[in-house]
Design a protein around this motif. Structure first.
Motif, PDB file in Angstrom:
ATOM      1  N   GLU A 288       1.338   5.792  12.661  1.00 45.31           N
ATOM      2  CA  GLU A 288       0.137   6.270  13.334  1.00 45.31           C
ATOM      3  C   GLU A 288       0.082   7.797  13.251  1.00 45.31           C
ATOM      4  OE1 GLU A 288      -2.195   4.467  14.402  1.00 45.31           O
ATOM      5  OE2 GLU A 288      -1.290   2.467  14.473  1.00 45.31           O
ATOM      6  N   CYS A 289      -1.035   8.296  12.753  1.00 39.04           N
ATOM      7  CA  CYS A 289      -1.249   9.745  12.666  1.00 39.04           C
ATOM      8  C   CYS A 289      -2.600  10.091  13.296  1.00 39.04           C
ATOM      9  CB  CYS A 289      -1.224  10.202  11.211  1.00 39.04           C
ATOM     10  SG  CYS A 289       0.426  10.321  10.494  1.00 39.04           S
ATOM     11  N   GLY A 290      -2.728   9.795  14.572  1.00 38.50           N
ATOM     12  CA  GLY A 290      -3.969  10.112  15.261  1.00 38.50           C
ATOM     13  C   GLY A 290      -5.134   9.325  14.707  1.00 38.50           C
ATOM     14  N   ARG A 291      -6.112  10.036  14.129  1.00 42.63           N
ATOM     15  CA  ARG A 291      -7.298   9.338  13.618  1.00 42.63           C
ATOM     16  C   ARG A 291      -7.048   8.650  12.288  1.00 42.63           C
ATOM     17  NH1 ARG A 291      -8.161  14.873  12.983  1.00 42.63           N
ATOM     18  NH2 ARG A 291      -8.988  15.641  10.976  1.00 42.63           N
ATOM     19  N   TRP A 292      -5.878   8.858  11.693  1.00 43.59           N
ATOM     20  CA  TRP A 292      -5.485   8.134  10.484  1.00 43.59           C
ATOM     21  C   TRP A 292      -4.336   7.176  10.788  1.00 43.59           C
ATOM     22  CZ3 TRP A 292      -6.668  13.446   9.534  1.00 43.59           C
ATOM     23  CH2 TRP A 292      -7.705  13.670   8.621  1.00 43.59           C
ATOM     24  N   THR A 293      -4.249   6.132   9.968  1.00 44.79           N
ATOM     25  CA  THR A 293      -3.130   5.194  10.022  1.00 44.79           C
ATOM     26  C   THR A 293      -2.627   4.984   8.601  1.00 44.79           C
ATOM     27  OG1 THR A 293      -4.069   4.036  11.936  1.00 44.79           O
ATOM     28  CG2 THR A 293      -2.392   2.865  10.662  1.00 44.79           C
ATOM     29  N   ILE A 294      -1.305   4.980   8.447  1.00 42.06           N
ATOM     30  CA  ILE A 294      -0.697   4.750   7.135  1.00 42.06           C
ATOM     31  C   ILE A 294      -0.046   3.373   7.139  1.00 42.06           C
ATOM     32  CG2 ILE A 294       1.021   5.541   5.461  1.00 42.06           C
ATOM     33  CD1 ILE A 294       0.727   8.354   6.715  1.00 42.06           C
ATOM     34  N   LEU A 295      -0.481   2.517   6.208  1.00 41.72           N
ATOM     35  CA  LEU A 295       0.118   1.192   6.016  1.00 41.72           C
ATOM     36  C   LEU A 295       1.122   1.300   4.880  1.00 41.72           C
ATOM     37  CD1 LEU A 295      -3.146  -0.993   6.188  1.00 41.72           C
ATOM     38  CD2 LEU A 295      -1.680  -0.215   8.076  1.00 41.72           C
ATOM     39  N   ASP A 296       2.406   1.171   5.204  1.00 37.49           N
ATOM     40  CA  ASP A 296       3.474   1.376   4.221  1.00 37.49           C
ATOM     41  C   ASP A 296       3.878   0.043   3.601  1.00 37.49           C
ATOM     42  OD1 ASP A 296       5.545   2.245   2.691  1.00 37.49           O
ATOM     43  OD2 ASP A 296       6.765   3.012   4.340  1.00 37.49           O
ATOM     44  N   PHE A 297       3.627  -0.101   2.291  1.00 38.98           N
ATOM     45  CA  PHE A 297       3.980  -1.314   1.544  1.00 38.98           C
ATOM     46  C   PHE A 297       5.105  -1.004   0.558  1.00 38.98           C
ATOM     47  CE2 PHE A 297      -0.390  -1.984   2.888  1.00 38.98           C
ATOM     48  CZ  PHE A 297      -0.433  -3.317   3.256  1.00 38.98           C
ATOM     49  N   ALA A 298       6.120  -0.296   1.008  1.00 40.40           N
ATOM     50  CA  ALA A 298       7.188   0.160   0.111  1.00 40.40           C
ATOM     51  C   ALA A 298       7.831  -0.987  -0.659  1.00 40.40           C
ATOM     52  CB  ALA A 298       8.242   0.919   0.900  1.00 40.40           C
TER      53      ALA A 298
END
Length: 499
Positions: A478-488
């Motif tokens: 979670e980065c505030g107004r952004w979200t990172i979906l990590d599919f490593a």
């Protein structure tokens, strides 16, 4: 000669102060979203960064190539050791200074009883005041003057339109440069049409209509034919010069014209006017524009000479033709109506008569106004710096994560553009659609050669994903107004690119 240069230098100094005041007000308002962070607004900065990095350039542009804007921004980027937001702020000031220079050309030569420098500063000041009334964060609002401060919304075209009107005025003004001026007008028209074909709709076509009607008066027949010839030749040359750039032009713009939707277009622009009138400052700005249009009509029928008559006529007739044309073509974009704001300002310099006041009171009043403007400009510098340095923890979170990962991810247009600009390597963020197909729009196509990504960036503007394979993110950042979906552990394939 010395007094003339001192007067011109004073004009540029005051114009700089006006530009700083305007940029400071806009940068401190919600309009800063459009200036620094909008997905469209970063195209020139991205292209400039790509050029300076020596990337292989295979850009997918719209019908607009942004050639002058990119040249200016790239030069500033190469010369100034500042961040991208500071460069965007400097560009805003430079754009307004460029507009002043074009207005000064339109004001004509300095003569006894005229004050073209002073009235050019006044015209820029009125334009800046209207820009300062515009506080919407939306790119679709009818906040047209403040668009001149961006690098994306046709700032060079605005300057070229005013400059072309100024050159036409100089040709009518009995200038000794009878050969140079038509050639210069031809060159400006060609370069502007090459970069942005909207120039033909904003200036060439309306002015040709106005000049054709003017031929009926049979006044300055030779000069009018020279003007028409320069405009026609320049426009034709501009479109011809676009042919070598065909690979970069992902959309010719022809699809934007939908004449059958003229009713919807009329309703759309009507709603925008209604929204603007909901704000007291919007009402004030509209009244100023209407007053300028009315003044243009009056001065057209009470001209001092043919040169001032042409500028007065253009100041109201050209916006009218552009507005009717935009509706007739069924367009739905507020930015197409920018001539309704910047062209009426030219009536102020159509006949820049010096005020008939005693010398001492006139000089005293001029000094007081000049000092006030200069002080305002100086006080606006910290205001601009504050807007530039405003921390964005959410953006920093995303870019730091992307940079630290060393991997390549993807995001949709409105979501990924800003992080892409601020990341160490913009190519680490691939622009895709909701199905993970490459989206070749205002981006370097070389980025889309990436065949798979291991994370997705999303925000509130992201359309629900339809991934090409069933996959669950290993973690969510979670980065505030952004979200990172990590599919490593499950790389996602990128589909074929489209524009």
């Amino acid at each position: 000669m010395t007094r003339t240069w001192m007067r011109e230098l004073a004009g540029w100094t005051l114009a700089l102060a006006v530009a700083l005041v305007t940029a400071g007000a806009v940068a401190a308002s919600a309009r800063a979203e459009l200036l620094f962070r909008d997905g469209d607004s970063v195209i020139v900065a991205l292209l400039s960064r790509s050029i300076l990095a020596g990337d292989r350039l295979d850009w997918a542009m719209s019908s607009v190539l942004f050639l002058p804007e990119t040249a200016v921004f790239t030069t500033l980027d190469a010369l100034l050791p500042v961040g991208v937001d500071a460069l965007l702020a400097v560009s805003a000031v430079v754009n307004l200074l460029g507009l002043y220079g074009a207005i000064r050309v339109a004001a004509g030569r300095a003569r006894e009883g005229r004050a073209p420098v002073a009235w050019s500063v006044v015209a820029l000041g009125v334009f800046g005041a209207i820009a300062m009334t515009e506080t919407s964060a939306s790119r679709d609002a009818l906040d047209l003057a403040s668009l001149q401060l961006t690098t994306t919304y046709y700032s060079a075209t605005v300057i070229a339109v005013v400059l072309s009107i100024g050159l036409a005025r100089r040709m009518r003004d009995g200038s000794s440069h009878r050969i140079a001026l038509p050639l210069l007008l031809l060159g400006v028209t060609a370069a502007s049409t090459l970069s942005n074909p909207l120039f033909a709709a904003w200036l060439a076509a309306p002015l040709l209509v106005i000049l054709a009607v003017d031929l009926l008066r049979r006044a300055d027949l030779r000069g009018t034919l020279s003007l028409i010839g320069a405009l026609l030749a320049g426009t034709a040359a501009g479109f011809a010069l676009r042919i070598p750039f065909a690979a970069w032009i992902a959309n010719t713009g022809a699809g934007y014209a939908q004449p059958t939707m003229w009713r919807e277009s009329l309703e759309y622009y009507g709603r925008l006017v209604g929204d603007r009138l909901q704000e007291p400052l919007g009402v004030l700005a509209l009244l100023v524009v209407v007053a300028l249009l009315a003044l243009g009509v009056v001065r057209t029928f009470r001209p001092v000479d043919e040169a001032s008559r042409l500028v007065s006529l253009v100041s109201w007739a050209l916006p009218l033709v552009v507005m009717l044309g935009a509706i007739a073509l069924g367009t739905h974009a507020a930015r197409y109506l920018q001539p309704l704001v910047f062209v009426p300002m030219l009536v102020l310099v159509a006949h820049p008569r010096a005020l008939r006041l005693p010398a001492r009171p006139r000089r005293l009043a001029a000094a007081v106004v000049a000092i006030a403007v200069l002080v305002g400009g100086g006080l606006s510098v910290p205001r601009i710096a504050s807007a530039v340095d405003r921390p964005d923890a959410d953006l920093t979170c995303v870019t730091d994560w992307v940079d630290a990962s060393g991997r390549t991810g993807a995001g949709q247009f409105w979501t990924v553009r800003l992080p892409k600009l601020h990341a160490e390597d913009p190519a680490r963020l691939v622009q895709v659609d909701h199905r993970l197909d490459g989206y070749a729009w205002l981006v370097n196509r070389s980025d889309l050669e990436t065949r798979e990504v291991t994370f997705l960036v999303q925000d509130s503007q992201t359309v629900a994903w339809e991934l090409p394979l069933a996959a669950v993110p290993d973690r969510i950042v979670e980065c505030g107004r952004w979200t990172i979906l990590d599919f490593a552990s499950t790389p996602l394939p990128i589909g074929p690119a489209h524009s």
